[in-house]
Design an enzyme around this catalytic site. Structure first.
Site, mmCIF file in Angstrom:
data_model
loop_
_atom_site.group_PDB
_atom_site.id
_atom_site.type_symbol
_atom_site.label_atom_id
_atom_site.label_comp_id
_atom_site.label_asym_id
_atom_site.label_seq_id
_atom_site.Cartn_x
_atom_site.Cartn_y
_atom_site.Cartn_z
ATOM 1 N N HIS A 72 -25.135 155.814 63.189
ATOM 2 C CA HIS A 72 -26.345 155.144 62.708
ATOM 3 C C HIS A 72 -27.565 155.774 63.361
ATOM 4 O O HIS A 72 -27.595 155.994 64.574
ATOM 5 C CB HIS A 72 -26.284 153.656 63.022
ATOM 6 N N ASN A 128 -35.266 150.053 64.760
ATOM 7 C CA ASN A 128 -34.213 150.090 63.768
ATOM 8 C C ASN A 128 -34.807 149.969 62.362
ATOM 9 O O ASN A 128 -36.011 149.764 62.197
ATOM 10 C CB ASN A 128 -33.207 148.961 64.021
#
Length: 343
Positions: free
Chosen positions: A278, A298
Site C-alpha cells: 500500500h 493516507n
C-alpha cells in the site's frame, strides 16, 4: 418493479432488527452510507462486522499497552481477503526499476543529529487535503501526486491539487494497472515523459479507470526525475523528508490493526519490512515521550485514522517497510531517465 424493490428494502430493514447489535449496526451503516442488494448479503456483511467489532474491542482493552487504538471504520464489513483485493494493490518496484533510479545521498556532513528535531510539511502549506481512493486500487497515484504537490509547493511556492485520476488512466502504457494497482516509479516516469500532470480541477477523480483524458492546457506541475532512498535506511529517509519535502512510501498494510487504526503511534510486529502492498505519503516526523514516529498521509478518507493520517513507529528497524520503496520527485537538474530530453 419499483414497488417490489421498495418492499424488499423495507422487509430487509424490518428483519435486520433481529440481528445482534441491530441498533449499532444500523447506525454504522448510516454513518458510512452502506446498503446491500439482498438480505442474504446483509446477513453475511453483518457477520463479518461482528467479527471485526470483537477484534477491535479486544485490542482497545489493552490500547495503553499497544500505544494506539482502533475504530470500526468504513472497512468494518470487509473480510481480510476482500480488503486486500481492493486496497492492497501496490506493486513493489522491480530490481530493474531500482537500478535505473538515482539513489538519494544526504548532503555532505549532514548527520542525523543535525536535521530538525521534528518536521511537519502540513504546517507550511505543502500538503493538500486527504482524499478517498474509494474502491479503486489507486494508492500509488495519490502517493505520486502528493509528493509532486509537496515538491512544487516548496520549490515553486504554489500548492496545487494534482490529478490522481490522470495517473490512473494514463500511466497504464508505462506499466501501471489502473485501479488494479501500480507503483510510484512508473507514475513518475509517466509524468516526466508526458511533460506534466493535470490539475485535479481539469481531470477530477472518479475512482474508476477510464480512457486517458489528459488535457495539455490543464498541466499544473512537471518533474525532471526522481530519487530513491537506500532500501531500509530510515536515517536517509528522515534527512530526505527534512531537506526535500514529502516522500512517497509504501508499507505492508495487511494487518487488521492497520486497517482499523484510529489514533496513537502505530507500533506493530505484524507486518513485513519487504512485502509492501500500500502506498502513502510521508509528510513529516516527530517524537512523543521518547518514541519516534513518522507522519503519514493516507488516501482512505478523513474518517480513517487521525483525520486521514497515521503516526507510524520510526527507527524501529524499517517497521512495515516504510523505507523499502521510498522515493521523491525532483524539479531541478535532471536526476534520472537521462536518455530523454530535459523538460
Amino acid at each position: 418493479m419499483g414497488l417490489l424493490w421498495v418492499l424488499s428494502i423495507l422487509l430487509g430493514l424490518a428483519a435486520s432488527t433481529s440481528l445482534e447489535n441491530a441498533e449499532e449496526w444500523q447506525m454504522w451503516k448510516a454513518q458510512h452510507g452502506k446498503w446491500y442488494l439482498s438480505w442474504g448479503e446483509e446477513m453475511e456483511r453483518h457477520r463479518v462486522w461482528l467479527t471485526n467489532r470483537e477484534f477491535i474491542e479486544n485490542h482497545n482493552k489493552k490500547a495503553d499497552v499497544h500505544g494506539y487504538s482502533l475504530a470500526l471504520n468504513h472497512f468494518g464489513d470487509l473480510t481480510d481477503e476482500q480488503f486486500a483485493e481492493k486496497y492492497l494493490t501496490y506493486r513493489r518496484i522491480t530490481r530493474r526499476q531500482r537500478r535505473a533510479l538515482v539513489q538519494y545521498q544526504p548532503p555532505s556532513g549532514l548527520v542525523r543529529d543535525s536535521v530538525p528535531y521534528e518536521v511537519d510539511w502540513r504546517k507550511v502549506n505543502a500538503v493538500t487535503p486527504v482524499q478517498d481512493q474509494g474502491w479503486c486500487g489507486s494508492s500509488y497515484a495519490f502517493s505520486t501526486v502528493g509528493a509532486i504537490e509537496g515538491a512544487w509547493a516548496i520549490k515553486r511556492g504554489s500548492l496545487r491539487n494534482l490529478s490522481a485520476q490522470n495517473i490512473v488512466d494514463c500511466s497504464v502504457m508505462y506499466g501501471n494497472l489502473g485501479c488494479l494497482g501500480g507503483n510510484m516509479y512508473t507514475s513518475y516516469e509517466y509524468v516526466y515523459k508526458n511533460s506534466g500532470v493535470d490539475d485535479a480541477s481539469y481531470y477530477p477523480y472518479t475512482g474508476v479507470e477510464s480512457s486517458c483524458a489528459f488535457v495539455k492546457a490543464g498541466v499544473a506541475a512537471r518533474i525532471n526525475g526522481t530519487k530513491i532512498i537506500q532500501l531500509g535506511n530510515e536515517e536517509d529517509l528522515q534527512v530526505a523528508v527534512a531537506e526535500e519535502g514529502p516522500v512517497s512510501v509504501a508499507v505492508d498494510a495487511s494487518s487488521s490493526t492497520f486497517r482499523f487504526y484510529q489514533k496513537g503511534i502505530y507500533d506493530s510486529s505484524d507486518c513485513s519490512r519487504l512485502k509492501v502492498n500500500h502506498a502513502m505519503l510521508l509528510v513529516g516526523y516527530g517524537n512523543i515521550t521518547y518514541q519516534d514516529y513518522w507522519i503519514v498521509k493516507n488516501s482512505w478518507g478523513e474518517s480513517w485514522g487521525m483525520d486521514g493520517y497515521i503516526l507510524m513507529a520510526r527507527n524501529m528497524y524499517n517497521q512495515c517497510g516504510i523505507a523499502t520503496d521510498a522515493s521523491y520527485p525532483t524539479l531541478g537538474q535532471r536526476s534520472s531517465w537521462s536518455s530523454f530530453p530535459q523538460i
